[in-house]
Design a protein around this motif. Structure first.
Motif, short mmCIF file in Angstrom:
data_model
loop_
_atom_site.label_atom_id
_atom_site.label_comp_id
_atom_site.label_asym_id
_atom_site.label_seq_id
_atom_site.Cartn_x
_atom_site.Cartn_y
_atom_site.Cartn_z
N LYS A 188 0.86 -1.18 0.00
CA LYS A 188 0.00 0.00 0.00
C LYS A 188 0.90 1.24 0.00
CE LYS A 188 -3.80 -2.22 2.41
NZ LYS A 188 -4.91 -2.17 1.53
N LEU A 189 0.87 1.94 -1.12
CA LEU A 189 1.62 3.18 -1.23
C LEU A 189 0.67 4.36 -1.03
CD1 LEU A 189 3.74 2.40 -4.43
CD2 LEU A 189 4.46 2.23 -2.03
N ARG A 190 1.16 5.39 -0.40
CA ARG A 190 0.35 6.60 -0.23
C ARG A 190 0.50 7.44 -1.50
NH1 ARG A 190 1.40 9.27 5.07
NH2 ARG A 190 -0.05 7.67 5.71
N LEU A 191 -0.53 7.39 -2.35
CA LEU A 191 -0.54 8.14 -3.60
C LEU A 191 -1.61 9.22 -3.50
CD1 LEU A 191 -0.38 5.21 -6.19
CD2 LEU A 191 1.53 6.55 -5.26
N LYS A 192 -1.22 10.45 -3.67
CA LYS A 192 -2.17 11.56 -3.73
C LYS A 192 -2.35 11.89 -5.21
CE LYS A 192 -4.80 14.75 -2.14
NZ LYS A 192 -6.05 14.41 -1.53
N VAL A 193 -3.54 11.59 -5.72
CA VAL A 193 -3.80 11.63 -7.15
C VAL A 193 -4.28 13.02 -7.58
CG1 VAL A 193 -5.14 10.59 -9.01
CG2 VAL A 193 -4.35 9.18 -7.11
N PHE A 194 -3.67 13.52 -8.65
CA PHE A 194 -4.00 14.82 -9.22
C PHE A 194 -4.60 14.63 -10.62
CE2 PHE A 194 -1.30 16.02 -5.87
CZ PHE A 194 -1.27 17.40 -5.71
N ASP A 195 -5.47 15.54 -11.02
CA ASP A 195 -6.03 15.52 -12.37
C ASP A 195 -5.19 16.36 -13.34
OD1 ASP A 195 -6.67 18.09 -11.56
OD2 ASP A 195 -8.74 18.01 -12.24
N ALA A 196 -4.07 16.84 -12.87
CA ALA A 196 -3.16 17.67 -13.64
C ALA A 196 -1.74 17.41 -13.12
CB ALA A 196 -3.54 19.14 -13.48
N PRO A 197 -0.72 17.87 -13.82
CA PRO A 197 0.65 17.65 -13.34
C PRO A 197 0.83 18.15 -11.90
CG PRO A 197 0.70 18.46 -15.58
CD PRO A 197 -0.73 18.56 -15.12
N THR A 198 1.75 17.56 -11.18
CA THR A 198 1.93 17.83 -9.75
C THR A 198 2.83 19.04 -9.51
OG1 THR A 198 3.74 16.24 -9.62
CG2 THR A 198 1.51 15.43 -9.11
N THR A 199 2.48 20.13 -10.15
CA THR A 199 3.19 21.38 -9.94
C THR A 199 2.79 22.00 -8.62
OG1 THR A 199 1.46 22.67 -11.01
CG2 THR A 199 3.23 21.83 -12.44
N VAL A 200 3.57 22.95 -8.15
CA VAL A 200 3.23 23.64 -6.91
C VAL A 200 1.92 24.41 -7.08
CG1 VAL A 200 4.62 25.72 -7.32
CG2 VAL A 200 4.19 24.95 -4.98
N GLU A 201 1.63 24.89 -8.29
CA GLU A 201 0.37 25.58 -8.54
C GLU A 201 -0.82 24.64 -8.36
OE1 GLU A 201 3.56 27.60 -11.03
OE2 GLU A 201 2.99 25.52 -10.59
N ASN A 202 -0.70 23.42 -8.90
CA ASN A 202 -1.78 22.45 -8.77
C ASN A 202 -1.87 21.89 -7.35
OD1 ASN A 202 -2.72 22.76 -11.39
ND2 ASN A 202 -1.23 21.31 -12.19
N LEU A 203 -0.75 21.80 -6.66
CA LEU A 203 -0.78 21.41 -5.25
C LEU A 203 -1.53 22.47 -4.44
CD1 LEU A 203 0.01 19.69 -2.81
CD2 LEU A 203 2.24 20.85 -2.83
N ALA A 204 -1.27 23.73 -4.72
CA ALA A 204 -1.98 24.80 -4.02
C ALA A 204 -3.48 24.71 -4.27
CB ALA A 204 -1.44 26.16 -4.46
N PHE A 205 -3.87 24.45 -5.51
CA PHE A 205 -5.29 24.28 -5.83
C PHE A 205 -5.89 23.13 -5.02
CE2 PHE A 205 -8.39 21.79 -8.27
CZ PHE A 205 -9.43 22.70 -8.32
N MET A 206 -5.20 22.01 -4.98
CA MET A 206 -5.70 20.83 -4.27
C MET A 206 -5.85 21.12 -2.77
SD MET A 206 -6.46 17.50 -4.77
CE MET A 206 -5.50 16.83 -6.09
N LEU A 207 -4.83 21.70 -2.16
CA LEU A 207 -4.89 22.00 -0.73
C LEU A 207 -5.97 23.04 -0.42
CD1 LEU A 207 -1.06 22.06 -0.02
CD2 LEU A 207 -2.71 20.44 0.97
#
Length: 159
Positions: free
Chosen positions: A89-108
């Motif tokens: 079991k790996l902890r994968l945080k799935v994004f619908d877009a590349p894992t840029t800091v901009e998209n991380l900010a959107f997710m958070l």
């Protein structure tokens, strides 16, 4: 009034769309600064612990020592196959877009807003010298973007 809280977590990621060092799997010690809009109700607005009680488990259970991964990254399916084959079991945080800091900010921003908090903005620190400031206006614009397949974030099931 605005209350400011800071958090930290470690996570791996890569940006499969780039042709530089960031296309390699690597990790960061991310810093998250949240700016909460609050209203006074009597002698205080909100207990600082009220933020921590919800945000710390979110970060610990979904982000910390995990991997941020884009569904279109070829590595994503490889990791899912690995988990199925080995039972790991790996902890994968799935994004619908590349894992840029901009998209991380959107997710958070999305996840913290879903908890019922009103954010003025957040800052996401990717390195000691690189910080993204992300406002409520940025989030609203991202949610209106028709290219987004989701506005509500998800976590990979079974991983």
């Amino acid at each position: 009034m605005v209350i400011e809280k800071e958090y930290k977590f470690y996570a791996a990621h890569r940006n499969e769309q780039l042709e530089d060092k960031c296309s390699n799997l690597h990790g960061h010690r991310y810093g998250l600064k949240c700016l909460f809009e609050v209203e006074r109700n009597g002698s205080y607005t909100t207990l600082f612990g009220d933020f921590d009680a919800k945000i710390e488990p979110l970060l610990k259970n979904n982000y910390d020592h995990g991997m941020l991964i884009h569904t279109a990254d070829p590595l994503y399916q490889t990791l899912l196959d690995h988990c199925e084959r080995t039972g790991e079991k790996l902890r994968l945080k799935v994004f619908d877009a590349p894992t840029t800091v901009e998209n991380l900010a959107f997710m958070l921003f999305s996840e913290i807003t879903e908890m019922g908090f009103r954010l003025v903005g957040i800052e996401v620190r990717e390195t000691d010298t690189s910080v993204l400031q992300y406002s409520r206006e940025d989030w609203v614009a991202d949610c209106r973007d028709r290219s987004r397949t989701q506005c509500k974030p998800t976590v990979a099931k079974g991983t």
